[in-house]
Motif scaffolding. Structure first.
Motif, short mmCIF file in Angstrom:
data_model
loop_
_atom_site.label_atom_id
_atom_site.label_comp_id
_atom_site.label_asym_id
_atom_site.label_seq_id
_atom_site.Cartn_x
_atom_site.Cartn_y
_atom_site.Cartn_z
N LEU A 70 0.85 -1.19 0.00
CA LEU A 70 0.00 0.00 0.00
C LEU A 70 0.88 1.23 0.00
O LEU A 70 1.86 1.31 0.76
N ILE A 71 0.58 2.19 -0.88
CA ILE A 71 1.33 3.44 -0.94
C ILE A 71 0.40 4.59 -0.58
O ILE A 71 -0.67 4.73 -1.16
N VAL A 72 0.82 5.40 0.39
CA VAL A 72 0.02 6.54 0.85
C VAL A 72 0.70 7.82 0.40
O VAL A 72 1.83 8.11 0.81
N GLU A 73 0.02 8.60 -0.47
CA GLU A 73 0.57 9.87 -0.94
C GLU A 73 0.04 11.01 -0.09
O GLU A 73 -1.15 11.30 -0.08
N VAL A 74 0.93 11.64 0.66
CA VAL A 74 0.57 12.79 1.50
C VAL A 74 1.59 13.90 1.23
O VAL A 74 2.09 14.54 2.16
N ALA A 75 1.88 14.13 -0.04
CA ALA A 75 2.90 15.10 -0.42
C ALA A 75 2.28 16.27 -1.18
O ALA A 75 2.03 17.33 -0.61
N HIS A 76 2.01 16.08 -2.46
CA HIS A 76 1.52 17.17 -3.32
C HIS A 76 0.81 16.52 -4.51
O HIS A 76 1.20 15.43 -4.94
N PRO A 77 -0.25 17.16 -5.04
CA PRO A 77 -0.97 16.56 -6.17
C PRO A 77 -0.10 16.19 -7.37
O PRO A 77 -0.43 15.27 -8.11
N CYS A 78 1.02 16.88 -7.55
CA CYS A 78 1.87 16.57 -8.69
C CYS A 78 2.47 15.18 -8.58
O CYS A 78 2.82 14.56 -9.59
N ILE A 79 2.60 14.65 -7.35
CA ILE A 79 3.12 13.30 -7.17
C ILE A 79 2.14 12.28 -7.74
O ILE A 79 2.53 11.34 -8.44
N THR A 80 0.86 12.47 -7.44
CA THR A 80 -0.15 11.57 -8.00
C THR A 80 -0.19 11.69 -9.51
O THR A 80 -0.34 10.69 -10.24
N ARG A 81 -0.06 12.90 -10.02
CA ARG A 81 -0.05 13.11 -11.46
C ARG A 81 1.09 12.36 -12.13
O ARG A 81 0.92 11.71 -13.17
N ASP A 82 2.27 12.44 -11.52
CA ASP A 82 3.46 11.87 -12.15
C ASP A 82 3.66 10.39 -11.86
O ASP A 82 4.23 9.66 -12.68
N TYR A 83 3.20 9.93 -10.68
CA TYR A 83 3.51 8.56 -10.27
C TYR A 83 2.28 7.69 -10.01
O TYR A 83 2.43 6.48 -9.82
N GLY A 84 1.08 8.28 -10.00
CA GLY A 84 -0.11 7.52 -9.63
C GLY A 84 -0.29 6.22 -10.39
O GLY A 84 -0.53 5.16 -9.82
N GLU A 85 -0.17 6.28 -11.71
CA GLU A 85 -0.37 5.08 -12.53
C GLU A 85 0.68 4.03 -12.22
O GLU A 85 0.38 2.83 -12.16
#
Length: 234
Positions: A70-85
């Motif tokens: 499980l990966i929890v992103e609590v950084a910045h929306p650009c992280i999800t944009r760049d790494y989400g997939e």
């Protein structure tokens, strides 16, 4: 009977929520069969003396080598944009989605909203009201609830869900979110079905994150089991 295998958790971001989740996993994780796979932050020095070196991930592109469940992103929306997939290709992915009406000092804004927010120190003001898509890049740290709503209401999306961002200097220690759902108009009676929900979250002055958000994330992390390559909204 075999013992339950511990789920390996990767934390992306080491701000207030990231620190909280890391501490919770280290202190209480074993009883919930959780262990840290890695912790990444843009400024790695923030982890010095707080996170063991072997748990620090210096290059986020190498996250797959840590075999997180499980990966929890609590950084910045650009992280999800760049790494989400890519995250979803190897692990479940928990996204941070929350926004509120706040004191002007609790906002992190860009563009034309910065000046409007400064003016709001003199009194409550609506900084923005319109489609969420146009707001996201102006307030990336404050529109997570709206973005989550757009994803949940997939037939409306970012262009049809309306977001309103409000600055209110009279609430220095509260974050408030109001959600209103409106149904179709009854052709016979002209009546409209609506549901309204209001949430008040205590918060430290000038804080972007409300106090209850930390426990909410910890509870969501515990509940996120085996979603199989899906985004989990909390």
């Amino acid at each position: 009977m075999s013992e339950e295998r511990s789920r390996r958790i990767g934390i992306v971001g080491y701000g207030h929520i990231g620190m909280y989740l890391v501490d919770q996993i280290l202190q209480e994780g074993p009883q919930y069969h959780l262990e840290l796979a890695f912790v990444w932050n843009r400024s790695m020095e923030k982890m010095d003396g707080k996170v063991a070196p072997h748990l620090q991930l210096h290059d986020l592109s190498e996250f797959a080598k840590r075999h997180a469940d499980l990966i929890v992103e609590v950084a910045h929306p650009c992280i999800t944009r760049d790494y989400g997939e890519r995250f979803l290709s190897t692990a479940d992915f928990l996204g941070l989605k929350i926004t509120m009406t706040k004191h002007p000092n609790s906002f992190k804004l860009k563009g034309q909203l910065v000046e409007l927010n400064q003016q709001a120190l003199n009194g409550r003001a609506v900084l923005y009201e319109g489609p969420v898509r146009s707001l996201c890049h102006l307030a990336p740290n404050n529109v997570n609830t709206m973005a989550a709503g757009c994803m949940a209401a997939h037939t409306l999306g970012f262009d049809s869900v309306i977001g309103a961002l409000v600055a209110d200097p009279s609430i220095p220690d509260w974050h408030i979110v109001d959600i209103e759902v409106t149904g179709p108009t009854n052709e016979k009676t002209g009546q409209v079905f609506t549901v309204k929900i209001s949430r008040c979250n205590p918060a430290a002055p000038s804080s972007v994150t409300g106090s209850a958000t930390f426990i909410s994330f910890w509870s969501s992390l515990l509940a996120c089991k085996g979603h199989g390559g899906r985004v989990y909204l909390c």
